[in-house]
Design a protein around this motif. Structure first.
Motif, PDB file in Angstrom:
ATOM      1  N   GLY A 163       1.189  -1.597   0.260  1.00  0.00           N
ATOM      2  CA  GLY A 163      -0.060   0.171   0.121  1.00  0.00           C
ATOM      3  C   GLY A 163       0.878   1.314  -0.067  1.00  0.00           C
ATOM      4  N   GLU A 164       2.449   1.586   0.098  1.00  0.00           N
ATOM      5  CA  GLU A 164       3.200   2.758  -0.168  1.00  0.00           C
ATOM      6  C   GLU A 164       2.873   3.487  -1.028  1.00  0.00           C
ATOM      7  OE1 GLU A 164       4.633  -0.313   2.953  1.00  0.00           O
ATOM      8  OE2 GLU A 164       4.104  -0.392   1.006  1.00  0.00           O
ATOM      9  N   CYS A 165       2.507   2.746  -2.103  1.00  0.00           N
ATOM     10  CA  CYS A 165       2.579   3.437  -3.364  1.00  0.00           C
ATOM     11  C   CYS A 165       0.494   3.776  -3.925  1.00  0.00           C
ATOM     12  CB  CYS A 165       2.292   2.831  -4.423  1.00  0.00           C
ATOM     13  SG  CYS A 165       4.390   2.558  -4.755  1.00  0.00           S
ATOM     14  N   VAL A 166      -0.086   3.952  -2.910  1.00  0.00           N
ATOM     15  CA  VAL A 166      -1.087   4.420  -3.194  1.00  0.00           C
ATOM     16  C   VAL A 166      -1.078   5.682  -3.245  1.00  0.00           C
ATOM     17  CG1 VAL A 166      -3.835   3.816  -2.149  1.00  0.00           C
ATOM     18  CG2 VAL A 166      -2.574   1.841  -1.822  1.00  0.00           C
ATOM     19  N   HIS A 167      -1.927   6.490  -4.427  1.00  0.00           N
ATOM     20  CA  HIS A 167      -2.512   7.406  -4.444  1.00  0.00           C
ATOM     21  C   HIS A 167      -0.707   8.524  -4.002  1.00  0.00           C
ATOM     22  CE1 HIS A 167      -6.482   7.128  -4.063  1.00  0.00           C
ATOM     23  NE2 HIS A 167      -6.105   5.971  -3.132  1.00  0.00           N
ATOM     24  N   LYS A 168       0.210   8.261  -4.495  1.00  0.00           N
ATOM     25  CA  LYS A 168       1.653   8.322  -4.188  1.00  0.00           C
ATOM     26  C   LYS A 168       1.523   8.849  -5.974  1.00  0.00           C
ATOM     27  CE  LYS A 168       4.163   7.373  -1.347  1.00  0.00           C
ATOM     28  NZ  LYS A 168       4.577   8.263  -0.034  1.00  0.00           N
ATOM     29  N   PRO A 169       2.037  10.495  -6.374  1.00  0.00           N
ATOM     30  CA  PRO A 169       2.871  11.441  -7.387  1.00  0.00           C
ATOM     31  C   PRO A 169       3.427  10.107  -7.652  1.00  0.00           C
ATOM     32  CG  PRO A 169       2.408  13.031  -5.959  1.00  0.00           C
ATOM     33  CD  PRO A 169       2.074  11.218  -4.947  1.00  0.00           C
ATOM     34  N   VAL A 170       3.900   9.826  -9.155  1.00  0.00           N
ATOM     35  CA  VAL A 170       4.838   9.182  -9.538  1.00  0.00           C
ATOM     36  C   VAL A 170       4.851   9.288 -11.124  1.00  0.00           C
ATOM     37  CG1 VAL A 170       5.813   7.146 -10.197  1.00  0.00           C
ATOM     38  CG2 VAL A 170       4.279   7.245  -7.580  1.00  0.00           C
ATOM     39  N   ALA A 171       6.376   9.590 -11.736  1.00  0.00           N
ATOM     40  CA  ALA A 171       6.506   9.715 -12.543  1.00  0.00           C
ATOM     41  C   ALA A 171       8.014   8.775 -12.935  1.00  0.00           C
ATOM     42  CB  ALA A 171       7.597  11.093 -13.093  1.00  0.00           C
ATOM     43  N   VAL A 172       7.657   8.819 -14.354  1.00  0.00           N
ATOM     44  CA  VAL A 172       8.647   7.767 -15.293  1.00  0.00           C
ATOM     45  C   VAL A 172       8.866   8.330 -16.200  1.00  0.00           C
ATOM     46  CG1 VAL A 172       8.230   4.921 -16.355  1.00  0.00           C
ATOM     47  CG2 VAL A 172       6.917   5.886 -14.716  1.00  0.00           C
ATOM     48  N   ILE A 173      10.164   7.375 -16.526  1.00  0.00           N
ATOM     49  CA  ILE A 173      11.500   8.210 -17.249  1.00  0.00           C
ATOM     50  C   ILE A 173      11.590   7.030 -17.951  1.00  0.00           C
ATOM     51  CG2 ILE A 173      13.221   9.975 -17.454  1.00  0.00           C
ATOM     52  CD1 ILE A 173      11.775  11.903 -15.774  1.00  0.00           C
ATOM     53  N   THR A 174      11.694   6.987 -19.074  1.00  0.00           N
ATOM     54  CA  THR A 174      12.830   5.500 -19.785  1.00  0.00           C
ATOM     55  C   THR A 174      13.656   6.242 -21.161  1.00  0.00           C
ATOM     56  OG1 THR A 174      10.879   5.467 -21.379  1.00  0.00           O
ATOM     57  CG2 THR A 174      11.025   3.774 -18.953  1.00  0.00           C
ATOM     58  N   ALA A 175      14.744   6.440 -20.917  1.00  0.00           N
ATOM     59  CA  ALA A 175      16.081   6.282 -21.685  1.00  0.00           C
ATOM     60  C   ALA A 175      16.490   5.489 -22.200  1.00  0.00           C
ATOM     61  CB  ALA A 175      16.831   7.256 -21.049  1.00  0.00           C
TER      62      ALA A 175
ATOM     63  N   ARG B  24       3.801   2.809 -16.737  1.00  0.00           N
ATOM     64  CA  ARG B  24       3.091   3.333 -16.422  1.00  0.00           C
ATOM     65  C   ARG B  24       1.750   2.041 -16.008  1.00  0.00           C
ATOM     66  NH1 ARG B  24       2.662   8.615 -19.860  1.00  0.00           N
ATOM     67  NH2 ARG B  24       4.758   8.490 -20.862  1.00  0.00           N
ATOM     68  N   GLU B  25       1.428   1.347 -16.430  1.00  0.00           N
ATOM     69  CA  GLU B  25       0.192   0.341 -16.283  1.00  0.00           C
ATOM     70  C   GLU B  25       0.614   0.024 -14.751  1.00  0.00           C
ATOM     71  OE1 GLU B  25      -3.156  -1.211 -16.772  1.00  0.00           O
ATOM     72  OE2 GLU B  25      -2.524   0.152 -17.710  1.00  0.00           O
ATOM     73  N   THR B  26       1.300  -0.952 -14.639  1.00  0.00           N
ATOM     74  CA  THR B  26       2.019  -1.497 -13.517  1.00  0.00           C
ATOM     75  C   THR B  26       1.614  -0.941 -12.218  1.00  0.00           C
ATOM     76  OG1 THR B  26       3.447  -3.090 -14.587  1.00  0.00           O
ATOM     77  CG2 THR B  26       3.553  -3.017 -11.609  1.00  0.00           C
ATOM     78  N   LEU B  27       2.343   0.486 -12.348  1.00  0.00           N
ATOM     79  CA  LEU B  27       2.121   1.361 -10.959  1.00  0.00           C
ATOM     80  C   LEU B  27       0.925   2.590 -10.891  1.00  0.00           C
ATOM     81  CD1 LEU B  27       5.165   3.642 -11.889  1.00  0.00           C
ATOM     82  CD2 LEU B  27       4.762   2.705  -9.270  1.00  0.00           C
ATOM     83  N   ARG B  28      -0.136   1.888 -12.557  1.00  0.00           N
ATOM     84  CA  ARG B  28      -1.556   2.902 -11.965  1.00  0.00           C
ATOM     85  C   ARG B  28      -1.936   1.263 -11.599  1.00  0.00           C
ATOM     86  NH1 ARG B  28      -1.403   4.825 -17.757  1.00  0.00           N
ATOM     87  NH2 ARG B  28      -1.035   7.089 -17.515  1.00  0.00           N
ATOM     88  N   MET B  29      -2.388   0.136 -11.993  1.00  0.00           N
ATOM     89  CA  MET B  29      -2.597  -1.235 -11.495  1.00  0.00           C
ATOM     90  C   MET B  29      -2.212  -1.517  -9.342  1.00  0.00           C
ATOM     91  SD  MET B  29      -2.825  -4.367  -9.957  1.00  0.00           S
ATOM     92  CE  MET B  29      -0.667  -4.290  -9.878  1.00  0.00           C
ATOM     93  N   MET B  30      -0.940  -0.527  -9.304  1.00  0.00           N
ATOM     94  CA  MET B  30      -0.889  -0.728  -8.030  1.00  0.00           C
ATOM     95  C   MET B  30      -1.116   0.825  -7.420  1.00  0.00           C
ATOM     96  SD  MET B  30       3.043  -0.950  -8.896  1.00  0.00           S
ATOM     97  CE  MET B  30       3.561  -1.085  -6.039  1.00  0.00           C
TER      98      MET B  30
END
Length: 192
Positions: free
Chosen positions: A96-108, A123-129
């Protein structure tokens, strides 16, 4: 304001680590980069309702829980998310630590795609979380190699730096809004 960074690359001088360090330069607050290489392989038998998580897992969960926002910077391997990063996210799914936590994803990526497959999967995994993926703060950086200064191990390309500054400003704004919200959303209870 506290930011936790997760790197999908364990190489000390990887281009993604250089992107991560460059992005962190634009965050006005405390930053920490989690050591996800020390995590054991995810095993649900070690993560049941009454189980005590392995020490590295407890450290990761505490760091994510204490952060106001999370930045994930990752390469793409075989059109996917590196195993070490997916393993770290697996340990965070039920806690539950990621619930409603603002997250940015950068890939290079060294390729022209910028790691679009890994970016979309993360992004999909994080949204599911139930993390709050801040689309305006997410980036794909193609052909990253020549953009890095090997002497400073940071991004040297001015356009890329400006884009990272903008991304971090969006993440900071989202974290500030979340931190000042008048009502806190309760975290769900853990499930086995």
């Amino acid at each position: 304001m506290k930011l936790l960074a997760l790197s999908g690359s364990l190489r000390a001088r990887s281009s993604n680590s250089a992107v991560l360090r460059s992005a962190l330069d634009f965050f006005d607050g405390a930053t920490t980069t989690a050591d996800i290489g020390a995590l054991p392989h995810f095993n649900p038998d070690l993560d049941g309702e009454d189980a005590t998580p392995p020490a590295p897992v407890a450290v990761l969960r505490a760091a994510v829980g204490a952060a106001d926002a999370v930045l994930v910077v990752s390469p793409e391997y075989a059109h996917g998310v590196p195993g070490v990063l997916k393993n770290a996210l697996d340990w965070l799914v039920s806690s539950g630590e990621c619930v409603h936590k603002p997250v940015a994803v950068i890939t290079a990526s060294p390729f022209p795609t910028g790691g679009d497959h890994a970016n979309a999967q993360l992004r999909e995994t994080l949204r599911m979380m139930t993390a709050e993926v801040i689309t305006a703060a997410c980036r794909e950086i193609p052909a990253v190699g020549p953009l890095i200064d090997p002497a400073t191990d940071r991004v040297k390309d001015e356009a890329t730096l400006a884009d990272l500054r903008t991304a971090m400003s969006h993440l900071t704004a989202a974290a500030t809004t979340a931190a000042t919200a008048t009502t806190a959303t309760p975290r769900p209870s853990r499930t086995a």
